[in-house]
Design an enzyme around this catalytic site. Structure first.
Site, PDB file in Angstrom:
ATOM      1  CD  GLU A 258      -4.588  -7.784   1.867  1.00 17.60           C
ATOM      2  OE1 GLU A 258      -5.424  -7.009   2.360  1.00 17.60           O
ATOM      3  OE2 GLU A 258      -3.363  -7.590   1.946  1.00 17.60           O
TER       4      GLU A 258
ATOM      5  CG  ASN B 143      -0.626  -7.051  -1.242  1.00 18.02           C
ATOM      6  OD1 ASN B 143      -1.218  -7.727  -2.079  1.00 18.02           O
ATOM      7  ND2 ASN B 143      -1.095  -6.877  -0.017  1.00 18.02           N
TER       8      ASN B 143
ATOM      9  CG  ASP C 263     -12.820  -8.775   2.402  1.00 16.63           C
ATOM     10  OD1 ASP C 263     -12.771  -7.793   1.628  1.00 16.63           O
ATOM     11  OD2 ASP C 263     -12.269  -8.791   3.521  1.00 16.63           O
TER      12      ASP C 263
ATOM     13  CD  GLU D  81      -2.820  -1.274   2.382  1.00 20.45           C
ATOM     14  OE1 GLU D  81      -2.811  -0.353   3.206  1.00 20.45           O
ATOM     15  OE2 GLU D  81      -3.574  -2.261   2.485  1.00 20.45           O
TER      16      GLU D  81
ATOM     17  CG  HIS E 260      -9.907  -5.734   1.037  1.00 21.23           C
ATOM     18  ND1 HIS E 260     -10.167  -6.804   1.874  1.00 21.23           N
ATOM     19  CD2 HIS E 260      -8.576  -5.503   1.121  1.00 21.23           C
ATOM     20  CE1 HIS E 260      -9.025  -7.196   2.440  1.00 21.23           C
ATOM     21  NE2 HIS E 260      -8.049  -6.431   1.995  1.00 21.23           N
TER      22      HIS E 260
END
Ligand SMILES: *[C@@H]1O[C@H](CO)[C@@H](O)[C@H](O)[C@H]1NC(C)=O
Ligand SMILES: *[C@@H]1O[C@H](CO)[C@@H](O)[C@H](O)[C@H]1NC(C)=O
Length: 397
Positions: free
Chosen positions: A256, A190, A258, A149, A226
């Site tokens: 990651e 990432n 979701d 990030e 996400h």
């Protein structure tokens, strides 16, 4: 020969139909399907029983225990106990380990964030941290998220302590230190909100290009994914964005995933979530060089979403009672498995004997006649949300 082909194909199809997410992902030439986990929940044996189910999960990621505040809580004092618990579990289960992460603007201990540093002293601290942590896990990590990030949503560099003190040079410094400490692990950049074509995605590609231009090892880009129900890009857009990364010669992975929704969940949103999980995983299947998909924990019980996004939750493929939701079937079906009849039935079904499945695949791929019928092999050896302001609150990812 025709009879043999048919028999093998039927056998293979039957196995895939009952296979879990990882077994089905392998049948689509991905390296893995996996999940994040975290140390506190490892005391829940029902949770661990499913985490251990290698038909579903061929890979795990420690959600927190390899982060800086855990691994170097005070300067020069390294602590690997918690991270080792997850690494050892992966090893005992034969699951790949994605290691996460080395440099981030969050979960940095106070001695780093409130120290008074010069470029030179903070660069030394950064190199020392990475060298120690990567050496400790040498040989255990399929990949490391080296830098996490680093970018703002407009594609500029985030004003972290790293950027403020070292400038963008902190990124090559981090990748070089990681490569020196373990030449065999894959080194990833990432981030989130790089899953569709945007200034931020372009900036992430520029990070890769700049490293490559200096001959610094970079192997992959992790796209966190996400998402929020109703805002997940279509499968074809996700796939074309992945290709803009793989065109640079790096692999990609969803790291990651979701898909959150307003709570309480409605049946309509659970159905949308099923489709959107399928689109995300399907886009990885569509792209040569997309090596795998990791969900950010498998159950709503331990999801980071409710505590981070007020009024949202239900973001994972298993619910809070560890029962499979429609999203599970959505993922399985894009991976060529057949959707189970009911979620509670599938949750209690005996785990698929994965060794039988592996044997079937091996037989199929070593039989010339069958090989010609299997889809083209991916070259796997060479791996946001629409509410960006919320993402600064990232505390788990
Ligand atoms: C999970 O797997 C580990 C390692 O294989 C094993 O030691 C542990 O007993 C398993 N736990 C459960 C609850 O199945
Ligand atoms: C910090 O030092 C490195 C050389 O080690 C240099 O490349 C970089 O530009 C410097 N950063 C700043 C902000 O001066």
């Amino acid at each position: 020969m025709q009879i043999l082909k048919t028999a093998l194909a039927v056998g293979l199809t039957a196995q895939v139909a009952n296979a879990g997410l990882h077994a089905a992902a392998k049948s689509k030439n991905l390296l893995y399907f996996g999940t994040a986990t975290d140390n506190p929940e490892l005391s829940n044996s029902a949770y661990v029983t499913q985490l251990n189910n290698t038909a579903d999960f061929g890979q795990i990621t420690p959600g927190n225990s390899q982060k800086w505040d855990t691994t170097e809580p005070s300067q020069g004092q390294f602590s690997y106990e918690k991270g080792d618990v997850v690494a050892d579990l992966a090893e005992a289960n034969g699951q790949k380990l994605r290691c996460h992460n080395l440099v981030w603007h969050q979960q940095v201990p106070g001695w780093v964030s409130s120290g008074s540093w010069t470029n030179e002293t903070l660069s030394a601290v950064l190199k020392n941290h990475i060298t120690n942590v990567v050496k400790h896990y040498k040989g255990k990590c399929y990949a490391w998220d080296v830098v996490n990030e680093a970018l703002n949503d407009d594609g500029s560099f985030r004003d972290s302590i790293w950027y403020k003190t070292i400038g963008e040079e902190y990124i090559p410094i981090a990748f070089e230190a990681a490569a020196a400490a373990d030449p065999d692990t894959k080194l990833y950049y990432n981030d989130y909100s790089i899953e569709w074509s945007s200034d931020k995605a372009t900036a992430a590609q520029n990070i890769v290009k700049n490293l490559q231009a200096r001959n610094i090892k970079v192997d992959g880009v992790g796209l966190q994914a996400h998402f929020t129900v109703g805002q997940t890009p279509p499968r074809k857009d996700l796939a074309s964005n992945l290709k803009s990364f793989t065109a640079l010669g790096v692999e990609v992975a969803y790291t990651e995933v979701d898909v959150r929704m307003k709570t309480p969940a409605t049946e309509a949103n659970l159905q949308k979530q099923k489709t959107e999980f399928g689109d995300i995983v399907g886009s990885c299947v569509d792209v040569e060089g997309c090596v795998g998909v990791t969900i950010w924990d498998y159950t709503d019980k331990y999801s980071w979403v409710p505590s981070t996004f007020e009024g949202y939750g239900a973001a994972c493929p298993w619910d809070e009672d560890l029962q499979k939701k429609p999203a599970y079937d959505g993922i399985l079906s894009v991976l060529g498995g057949s959707a189970s009849s009911s979620s509670s039935a599938s949750a209690t079904a005996a785990p698929t004997p994965v060794s039988t499945f592996a044997t079937a695949v091996k037989q199929a791929t070593t039989t010339q006649a069958v090989v010609s019928e299997t889809p083209a092999q991916k070259s796997v050896e060479p791996e946001q949300p629409e509410q960006p302001e919320d993402e600064d609150e990232f505390c788990d990812a």
